[in-house]
Design a protein around this motif. Structure first.
Motif, short mmCIF file in Angstrom:
data_model
loop_
_atom_site.label_atom_id
_atom_site.label_comp_id
_atom_site.label_asym_id
_atom_site.label_seq_id
_atom_site.Cartn_x
_atom_site.Cartn_y
_atom_site.Cartn_z
N GLN A 1 -15.52 1.44 -6.71
CA GLN A 1 -14.39 1.41 -7.64
C GLN A 1 -14.33 0.08 -8.38
N THR B 1 0.84 -1.19 0.00
CA THR B 1 0.00 0.00 0.00
C THR B 1 0.88 1.24 0.00
N LYS C 1 -8.63 2.69 -3.66
CA LYS C 1 -8.32 3.76 -2.71
C LYS C 1 -9.20 3.63 -1.47
N MET D 1 -14.89 4.46 1.50
CA MET D 1 -14.44 4.03 0.17
C MET D 1 -15.53 4.27 -0.85
N ALA E 1 -1.74 7.96 -0.87
CA ALA E 1 -2.18 8.65 -2.09
C ALA E 1 -1.67 10.08 -2.07
N GLU F 1 -4.94 12.85 -2.37
CA GLU F 1 -6.08 12.84 -1.48
C GLU F 1 -5.61 12.71 -0.03
N THR G 1 -5.57 9.22 2.68
CA THR G 1 -6.01 8.16 1.76
C THR G 1 -4.82 7.32 1.35
N LYS H 1 -9.99 5.67 2.33
CA LYS H 1 -9.82 6.92 3.06
C LYS H 1 -10.08 6.72 4.55
N VAL I 1 -3.55 3.84 -1.18
CA VAL I 1 -3.84 3.02 -2.36
C VAL I 1 -3.48 1.58 -2.03
N ASP J 1 -5.95 -1.40 -8.46
CA ASP J 1 -5.72 -0.64 -7.23
C ASP J 1 -7.04 -0.08 -6.68
#
Length: 302
Positions: A222, A181, A204, A219, A184, A187, A190, A206, A192, A202
């Motif tokens: 995604q 991981t 993301k 999240m 990010a 952001e 956060t 938060k 990835v 991947d």
């Protein structure tokens, strides 16, 4: 019982509001009661050593200072005074003309373990005529250790276990994945997650840091993989397997133990955006480990 007290206070507030519109001021004239403002408190103990307040209330103001004794109920406590917390005074004073004061407590951060479940109970020592029998004179306090949040603690090597990996929909061969991981760059708070379930994809994640006692993760929906990648080359719906976080369950993180517990739902949609089908809802546990621990797992084939 708490609802009764809240209702009484609300009635006082309403009377005070309307008294401003009438020639004669309306004041609460019922019995005088002394009590804790609530029966249960939950406090985060931080290494910075903040003092937290346990409010004490009166239903009527007096024209003199009222000093109340506060005692610890040992038989209802597993936190030890002087070891896990300090009661800064065993008396409190409601000043003349006022309706409230606070019992001040300071947690002892270094003496509370990451996984401790500690609490203590307090009792106001007051005359019988000042007690509200329906509400009582006791309050319970739960202490929770809160370690400092550092987003970098959630970057690096991460072990992923999931109920998805033991479901009939998992086409892989392992019940655990070792992933990496990164923080990010674009952001706040956060990270990835690289290759969460399937290589090459991947996700993301938060961290919500607004309330230290509610360390939640968030999240957006995604792309988790294509349905071809997930289901042995089979194409379903529009071909995308999507991952989202359901609102019906609480997903959270631990700053003291560097892990995330997250509920996720996997969906497939049609080209027009309508739902093609739900694969299921699963629980992920993400645990961050050292490079040495990760190397041992790589040698085992993870």
């Amino acid at each position: 019982m708490k609802k009764i007290f809240i209702g009484a206070i609300a009635a006082v507030v309403v009377a005070m509001i309307f008294s401003g519109c009438e020639p004669n001021r309306v004041n609460y004239s019922g019995p005088n009661y002394l009590m804790f403002s609530d029966t249960l408190y939950h406090y985060g103990v931080k290494e910075s050593g903040e003092v937290f307040n346990i409010p004490v209330s009166a239903t009527r103001a007096a024209d003199y200072d009222r000093t109340l004794a506060v005692e610890i109920i040992d038989q209802e406590s597993n936190a030890v005074e002087g070891k896990h917390y300090n009661l800064l005074s065993n008396t409190v004073t409601i000043k003349a003309g006022e309706l409230a004061t606070d019992v001040k407590v300071q947690g002892i951060y270094e003496n509370i373990a990451n996984t401790d479940s500690l609490g203590f109970a307090l009792r106001l020592v007051i005359p019988d005529e000042d007690k509200w029998d329906l509400y009582g004179t006791e309050a319970k306090v739960v202490l929770q250790k809160v370690c400092p949040f550092d987003i970098n603690n959630f970057a690096g090597n991460c072990v992923v276990t999931s109920t998805f990996f033991t479901s009939d929909n998992w086409t892989g061969t392992t019940t655990m994945r070792l992933i990496t991981t990164d923080v990010a760059e674009d952001e706040e708070n956060t990270i990835v997650l690289h290759d969460l379930y399937y290589d090459g994809y991947d996700i993301k994640l938060k961290f919500n840091t607004d309330d230290a006692l509610e360390p939640l993760v968030e999240m957006d929906e995604q792309l988790l993989a294509t349905t071809a990648d997930a289901f042995l080359g089979n194409i379903h719906g529009n071909g995308d397997l999507m991952i989202s976080q359901p609102t019906a369950y609480v997903s959270y993180y631990s700053t003291c133990e560097d892990f995330v517990l997250q509920y996720v739902t996997l969906n497939v949609y049609n080209d027009d955006g309508s739902i093609y089908g739900t694969v299921g809802t699963y629980v992920n546990i993400l645990e961050w480990i050292s490079e040495g621990e990760a190397e041992d797992l790589r040698e085992q084939g993870y």
